[in-house]
Design an enzyme around this catalytic site. Structure first.
Site, short mmCIF file in Angstrom:
data_model
loop_
_atom_site.label_atom_id
_atom_site.label_comp_id
_atom_site.label_asym_id
_atom_site.label_seq_id
_atom_site.Cartn_x
_atom_site.Cartn_y
_atom_site.Cartn_z
N SER A 1 -9.63 -0.78 7.33
CA SER A 1 -9.07 -0.76 5.97
C SER A 1 -8.34 -2.03 5.59
O SER A 1 -8.08 -2.26 4.40
CB SER A 1 -8.11 0.43 5.83
N LYS B 1 0.85 -1.20 0.00
CA LYS B 1 0.00 0.00 0.00
C LYS B 1 0.88 1.25 0.00
O LYS B 1 1.90 1.30 0.70
CB LYS B 1 -0.90 -0.03 1.25
N SER C 1 -9.47 1.50 3.12
CA SER C 1 -8.69 2.35 2.24
C SER C 1 -7.64 1.59 1.45
O SER C 1 -7.07 2.11 0.49
CB SER C 1 -8.00 3.44 3.07
#
Length: 603
Positions: free
Chosen positions: A176, A78, A152
């Site tokens: 997330s 990420k 997210s």
């Protein structure tokens, strides 16, 4: 020909059989990545040439297949976690910087032989659960491009589900690392906060952030977590694990009841949740409806309370100078922290502790919770039409977990009746039950599995099965200095011991304070016919090697024998030779060693 899903067990088996090489796997990753129609998955992919070079370097330096734990395993990161050589942007181009070192977890995974395939898209500054809050576009569900991927950690979920990566790293503050797993038919490992260090990660809410893992199976996710975890002094929120256990029999699982069962009209997710409850019953669990209200109220504090100010603290200077560079929804959330006061922060902390105390009534009745990961899903258009309200729906059953210091594993729960979209459930238990949760999560996943990621027909490999803890552990009763929080408890925790339960002995035991022992130690003696109330003890499990080493170190006049508990069971534990209590102070009246020690500390 490689399978669609690059799960660890399958890739390792192919390497072991010399049916493929890391260079060939990387070639497939490059091809799949280029062919995938959704171009919003990556922010910065590792270049094709760099990927090939990494594979060649690995094969030259470590030519033997599987000679490293993650030899030749592709993974994605990420883009709020540093990877040396690739920019970190947190999905905000104006914020971008070039890290000179890997984040601690990335460095550990690369040292284990894994290969980074790129930095993935996210809701900007990890603020959101839906995946649409990025200037790079919204990654889409691998099952229907009209639907959100979850966030997210949006791109991280898609990379695994699409078959680009064997696993990926996300982050989790409010859910997330779990919501994308539910929407992509994946497992999401949400560790206890502090178990994986955050060194090299852009903070969202620094005190409750954690790095997470997306994988095809629970076994894969746990294997990666064990490599990535471990204390890091460079992270002030890093913690040394104090492992906790769950019962191996008579497990009590808390489930939603009454008005707290909220699915926002999505009867398909509700049906799959109920099916998961039935699967848990079939595994022998006792289902216990509980009041979710205090957990829900704690969850609300993350965005409606002063914790939103922690998001502003993470980017305060940048926000002050570059507010226009923020996504509108992210800007509204972070900007809403302006004006929050220290008084509000303390009042929020007080309220959280009040709610934590209220949840203790639930934890006294259950060992873990089984909740929907997300109660519903939405199309991208629906989410963009009501970005704040509908995003909050996704967090109804996730937002409390880090605030209340829990471990969690999100698993797939199946697909809707039209075989269109997946849903998921999450198992949640107190801090450092990460290992203890894994066998049940794996068993429940296997009962409800419909493939892995986008491959609905894939069978979960037997090689990734997580064995039950009882298969490899021996139990022992402790009564004194080895109790939780006492001076010698580390002799149980450091070799991997796990607390199974707190209970009492049968009534016919007496307790004495042995003289001239450091730290102070008790002597436990059984006297048939003595009518006491039983003494506080703990039952621990230990790996066999640690058990043998532990028993060998027990000093005289203590010894090992069978101790009868208040439920009638007999478990190995510490007993004292009768001659040693001559002249010793009897402390039975205190009900246990902990209470006796506390009485000595009082003036």
């Amino acid at each position: 020909m490689l399978p669609i899903m690059l799960d660890l067990a399958t890739v390792r088996a192919l390497y072991a059989g010399r049916e493929t090489t890391p260079l060939e796997v990387i070639a497939a990753v490059i091809e799949r990545r280029a062919a995938w129609p959704d171009k919003a998955v990556f922010i910065t992919p590792t270049s094709d040439d760099a990927l090939r070079a990494a594979a060649r370097k690995l094969m030259a330096e470590h030519p033997e297949p599987n000679s490293l734990p993650l030899w030749g395993i592709p993974f994605a990161v990420k883009d709020n976690i540093d990877v040396a050589g690739l920019p970190t942007t947190a999905a905000c181009p104006a914020y971008a910087y070039q890290p000179t070192a890997d984040a601690t977890v990335v460095a550990r995974l690369r040292a284990a032989g894994a290969i980074v395939i790129g930095k993935t898209n996210l809701d900007q500054f990890a603020t959101g659960l839906n995946g649409t809050r990025s200037p790079h576009g919204a990654p889409r569900s691998v099952f229907d491009a009209n639907y959100v991927s979850g966030g997210s950690s949006s791109g991280s979920g898609v990379t695994v589900a699409a078959g680009f990566a064997s696993f990926s790293l996300g982050t989790d503050t409010a859910g997330s690392g779990r919501v994308p797993a539910a929407f992509q038919n994946l497992v999401g490992i949400k560790p206890t906060v502090g178990l994986l260090p955050n060194t090299g990660a852009v903070p969202a809410c620094r005190s409750v952030d954690c790095i997470t893992i997306f994988a095809a199976t629970v076994g894969d996710g746990v294997a990666v977590r064990k490599i990535a975890e471990g204390f890091d002094a460079a992270d002030p929120f890093s913690r040394r694990a104090v492992w906790a256990s769950l019962p191996t029999t008579d497990l009590r699982i808390g489930v939603l009841a009454g008005a707290e069962r909220e699915f926002f009209g999505n009867t398909e997710v509700e049906r799959l949740y109920d099916a998961s409850i039935e699967n848990a019953k079939s595994l022998g669990a006792t289902i216990v409806p509980f009041d979710y209200a205090p957990f829900r109220q704690a969850a609300a504090l993350l965005y409606d309370g002063p914790w939103v100010a922690e998001r502003l603290a993470a980017v305060e200077d940048f926000f002050a100078s570059s507010e226009a560079d923020f996504d509108p929804s992210v800007r509204a959330i972070i900007g809403g922290a302006r004006g929050k006061t220290a008084v509000e922060a303390f009042n929020g902390k007080y309220r959280l502790e009040e709610l934590r105390r209220q949840t203790e009534a639930t934890w006294a009745k259950v060992d873990l919770l089984l909740l929907p990961t997300s109660p519903t899903t939405y199309s991208v258009a629906e989410m963009q039409a009501e970005p704040i309200t509908r995003n909050s729906h996704f967090g109804r059953y996730t937002n409390f977990v880090n605030l209340l210091d829990c471990a969690a594993i999100a698993i797939p729960a199946g697909f809707d009746s039209a075989d269109h979209l997946p849903a998921g459930v999450t198992l949640i238990a107190p801090a450092f039950t990460d290992d203890a949760l894994a066998p049940l999560a794996d068993a429940l996943h296997r009962l409800g599995a419909r493939g892995m990621g986008r491959d609905k027909s894939a069978a979960l490999p037997e090689a990734s099965l997580v064995p039950a803890a009882s298969d490899t552990m021996l139990t022992m009763v402790v009564v004194g200095a080895h109790l939780s929080g006492m001076p010698l408890n580390h002799e149980l925790t450091l070799p991997g011991g796990k607390l199974l339960k707190k209970c009492r002995t049968a009534r016919d035991y007496r307790l004495f304070a042995l003289p001239n022992t450091t730290p102070p130690k008790p002597g436990l003696l059984r006297e048939p016919g003595f009518a006491g109330t039983g003494l506080e003890v703990e039952v621990w499990s230990l790996p066999p090697a640690a058990f043998g080493h532990f028993v060998a170190r027990i000093p005289a006049p203590l010894g090992v024998g069978k101790i009868t508990l208040d439920d009638g069971s007999a478990v190995t534990g510490f007993l004292c030779e009768a001659h040693a209590i001559a002249g010793a102070e009897e402390v039975t009246v205190h009900g246990g060693w902990r209470a006796y020690i506390a009485s000595r500390a009082r003036p």
